[in-house]
Design an enzyme around this catalytic site. Structure first.
Site, PDB file in Angstrom:
ATOM      1  CB  CYS A   1      51.814  31.486  43.885  1.00  0.00           C
ATOM      2  SG  CYS A   1      53.028  31.373  42.561  1.00  0.00           S
TER       3      CYS A   1
ATOM      4  CB  CYS B   1      50.816  25.797  38.364  1.00  0.00           C
ATOM      5  SG  CYS B   1      52.374  26.692  38.158  1.00  0.00           S
TER       6      CYS B   1
ATOM      7  CB  CYS C   1      49.408  25.000  42.138  1.00  0.00           C
ATOM      8  SG  CYS C   1      50.220  25.518  43.657  1.00  0.00           S
TER       9      CYS C   1
ATOM     10  CB  CYS D   1      62.723  20.042  50.486  1.00  0.00           C
ATOM     11  SG  CYS D   1      63.639  18.550  50.102  1.00  0.00           S
TER      12      CYS D   1
ATOM     13  CB  CYS E   1      66.289  20.638  48.679  1.00  0.00           C
ATOM     14  SG  CYS E   1      65.420  20.706  47.090  1.00  0.00           S
TER      15      CYS E   1
ATOM     16  CB  CYS F   1      65.537  18.537  42.883  1.00  0.00           C
ATOM     17  SG  CYS F   1      63.984  17.727  43.309  1.00  0.00           S
TER      18      CYS F   1
ATOM     19  NE  ARG G   1      62.457  13.372  46.967  1.00  0.00           N
ATOM     20  CZ  ARG G   1      63.183  14.463  46.714  1.00  0.00           C
ATOM     21  NH1 ARG G   1      62.619  15.512  46.174  1.00  0.00           N
ATOM     22  NH2 ARG G   1      64.463  14.495  47.005  1.00  0.00           N
TER      23      ARG G   1
END
Ligand code: SF4
Length: 332
Positions: free
Chosen positions: A67, A71, A74, A111, A142, A202, A274
């Site tokens: 990616c 972040c 991550c 998801c 999702c 979400c 969650r």
């Protein structure tokens, strides 16, 4: 604010619009004596949900690693040395076979996550086919694919997407310490596009990234003051991953984590809160406290996108001991 806060008078209602939370009010609730906070959260929870039911979702990484975003938490960022091997977008048939297995194991929502800044046009047909296929199995869908423009969100909605996950991660103040390749405002724009296209939102964040408790309160205030509360609010506890900038972060104090869950429950009474990443580092007692504080959704399965998760056997045993049942799909 005192421990005898009125249960229904915490937020300011403006002529029928969604109540707006003020910072001092939210912080005062977060800082309540722990028993008062939990009593209040559990009371709100019981007014809105069956307290002994927890919704089960299954998460699949349909495109792992590589990616371009940065972040700090991550393992999938190409800018960090986490050692994770990048993969291409998974084939549709494989995704559907995995979804079928998840359904047979009791999951009601599937998801699918891709490590992208945003989906490319060339990937949209496959993504749409995944949504349609999972819907045909009778499951809710999702996705989390990064930033979406309105046209992309509408296309996913037409395919039948029920939920889109896009987290704000932390407070606006602390955000730049965690990610620099897209802004807090970018995140809110994607959430608006998702909402405007009619997909349920979400959205949550991660705690234990070195933030102050005021950042945790601010993060929840941003969510609770959106035009509509997110339907699902994932609260993640950081799993420090070697090779990422937050690989050495100190763990959050468990009571602070439970306070965050309780405040989310109180400020967003009808949302599914969650308990997401980080459950492997939690004791059974800490998870039980989180359920008491109003968490009513978890991911099941051995892995999340790339991180560890307690296996089904462990969750089943914990649920049995706590008298918790999986939530029926119609009650979600
Ligand atoms: S959290 Fe998502 S956007 Fe950020 S680096 Fe990881 S995969 Fe990319």
């Amino acid at each position: 604010m005192n421990a005898d806060l009125h249960l229904n008078a915490a937020a300011t209602e403006i002529s029928g619009a969604q109540p707006q939370w003020a910072r001092a009010e939210a912080q005062a609730i977060y800082d309540l004596p722990f028993n008062d906070l939990l009593f209040r959260a559990q009371t709100v929870h019981r007014q809105n949900f069956d307290p002994n039911r927890v919704q089960l979702s299954r998460l699949l990484s349909i495109k792992t690693g590589g990616c371009p975003e940065d972040c700090g938490y991550c393992s999938q960022s190409s800018r960090h040395e986490s050692g994770l091997k990048a993969s291409k977008l998974m084939e549709v048939q494989r995704v559907l076979a995995e979804a079928k297995k998840a359904k047979d194991a009791g999951a009601t929502r599937y998801c699918m996550g891709a490590a992208w800044r945003s989906p490319k046009e060339r990937d949209m047909d496959a993504v749409v086919a995944m949504i349609e296929g999972v819907k045909d199995l009778g499951m809710e869908t999702c996705m989390t694919l990064g930033m979406l423009d309105l046209g992309q969100a509408q296309r996913l909605k037409e395919a039948g997407l029920d939920y889109y996950n896009h987290n704000i991660d932390t407070s606006e103040r602390y955000y730049n310490e965690i990610i620099t390749t897209r802004t807090f405002a970018d995140r809110l724009d994607t959430l608006a596009n998702v909402r405007d296209s009619g997909i349920k939102v979400c959205c949550g964040g991660i705690v234990g990234m070195g933030e102050e408790k005021t950042d945790r309160v601010d993060m929840l205030m941003t969510l609770a003051n959106l035009p509509e509360h997110p339907d699902s609010v994932p609260i993640n506890m950081l799993i420090p991953i070697e090779g990422t900038p937050l690989g050495e972060a100190d763990p959050i104090e468990p009571i602070e984590f439970v306070r965050t869950i309780a405040l989310a429950r109180i400020m967003m009474p009808k949302s599914h809160v969650r308990l997401s990443a980080g459950r492997t580092a939690m004791s059974d007692e800490m998870q039980a406290l989180c359920f008491f504080a109003g968490a009513n959704s978890i991911f099941v399965g051995d892995t999340l996108l790339t991180a560890e998760n307690p296996g089904e056997d462990k969750d089943t045993a914990l649920f049995r001991r706590l008298g918790i049942q999986p939530m029926e799909r119609d009650a979600q």
